[in-house]
Scaffold this motif. Structure first.
Motif, PDB file in Angstrom:
ATOM      1  N   LYS A  56       8.565   3.721   7.434  1.00 33.00           N
ATOM      2  CA  LYS A  56       9.807   4.362   6.997  1.00 33.00           C
ATOM      3  C   LYS A  56      10.235   3.876   5.618  1.00 33.00           C
ATOM      4  O   LYS A  56      10.965   4.543   4.926  1.00 33.00           O
ATOM      5  N   ASN A  57       9.745   2.707   5.203  1.00 32.00           N
ATOM      6  CA  ASN A  57      10.058   2.189   3.868  1.00 32.00           C
ATOM      7  C   ASN A  57       8.931   2.447   2.878  1.00 32.00           C
ATOM      8  O   ASN A  57       8.964   1.932   1.768  1.00 32.00           O
ATOM      9  N   GLY A  58       7.922   3.196   3.265  1.00 33.14           N
ATOM     10  CA  GLY A  58       6.769   3.414   2.416  1.00 33.14           C
ATOM     11  C   GLY A  58       7.098   4.194   1.151  1.00 33.14           C
ATOM     12  O   GLY A  58       8.005   5.022   1.130  1.00 33.14           O
ATOM     13  N   HIS A  59       6.383   3.882   0.099  1.00 31.71           N
ATOM     14  CA  HIS A  59       6.539   4.561  -1.180  1.00 31.71           C
ATOM     15  C   HIS A  59       5.188   4.573  -1.863  1.00 31.71           C
ATOM     16  O   HIS A  59       4.451   3.598  -1.805  1.00 31.71           O
ATOM     17  N   TRP A  60       4.824   5.660  -2.538  1.00 30.95           N
ATOM     18  CA  TRP A  60       3.489   5.807  -3.123  1.00 30.95           C
ATOM     19  C   TRP A  60       3.168   4.768  -4.176  1.00 30.95           C
ATOM     20  O   TRP A  60       2.054   4.271  -4.252  1.00 30.95           O
ATOM     21  N   LEU A  61       4.127   4.465  -5.041  1.00 30.14           N
ATOM     22  CA  LEU A  61       3.831   3.604  -6.175  1.00 30.14           C
ATOM     23  C   LEU A  61       4.451   2.216  -6.119  1.00 30.14           C
ATOM     24  O   LEU A  61       4.021   1.334  -6.841  1.00 30.14           O
ATOM     25  N   PRO A  73      -0.628  -0.824  -6.101  1.00 30.63           N
ATOM     26  CA  PRO A  73      -0.942  -0.425  -4.736  1.00 30.63           C
ATOM     27  C   PRO A  73      -2.449  -0.491  -4.459  1.00 30.63           C
ATOM     28  O   PRO A  73      -3.270  -0.235  -5.342  1.00 30.63           O
ATOM     29  N   VAL A  74      -2.797  -0.828  -3.222  1.00 28.87           N
ATOM     30  CA  VAL A  74      -4.208  -0.961  -2.839  1.00 28.87           C
ATOM     31  C   VAL A  74      -4.933   0.376  -2.962  1.00 28.87           C
ATOM     32  O   VAL A  74      -6.115   0.406  -3.305  1.00 28.87           O
ATOM     33  N   TRP A  75      -4.247   1.482  -2.736  1.00 32.14           N
ATOM     34  CA  TRP A  75      -4.942   2.768  -2.817  1.00 32.14           C
ATOM     35  C   TRP A  75      -5.452   3.030  -4.233  1.00 32.14           C
ATOM     36  O   TRP A  75      -6.465   3.705  -4.404  1.00 32.14           O
ATOM     37  N   CYS A  76      -4.781   2.495  -5.252  1.00 29.64           N
ATOM     38  CA  CYS A  76      -5.284   2.622  -6.633  1.00 29.64           C
ATOM     39  C   CYS A  76      -6.600   1.871  -6.793  1.00 29.64           C
ATOM     40  O   CYS A  76      -7.540   2.366  -7.424  1.00 29.64           O
TER      41      CYS A  76
END
Length: 94
Positions: A56-61, A73-76
């Motif tokens: 619920k606190n997630g944010h892309w960047l 972020p790890v996805w980068c």
């Protein structure tokens, strides 16, 4: 004063991603760096993105709202590992 450049969630995501990649590589008998990066990159990105979507606190960047390494972020990093893995595999075949 010390500066922490990662969070434990980011380390865990990377450990799981590379652990799965090494297990797949071991089962297939492949130890090339490019292959392992091509497998680990999308896995770590997927884990981080799913966490950020479900949280619920997630944010892309925002690096503090999911896994992070070096304040990114790890996805980068997962996307970067995928690109480098493809380059390593192409360079290895020429």
């Amino acid at each position: 004063m010390s500066v922490i450049i990662f969070n434990w969630l980011g380390l865990a995501f990377c450990a799981v991603g590379f652990g799965i990649a090494f297990a797949i590589g071991y089962m297939l008998g492949i130890t090339e760096e490019g292959f392992l990066m091509v497998i680990a990159g999308p896995i770590t990105s997927a884990i981080d993105i799913v966490y950020r979507i479900k949280s619920k606190n997630g944010h892309w960047l925002n690096p503090n709202r999911g896994g992070s390494l070096f304040f990114l972020p790890v996805w980068c990093f997962g996307l970067l590992w995928l690109i480098f893995g493809i380059i390593y595999m192409i360079k290895g075949t020429t």
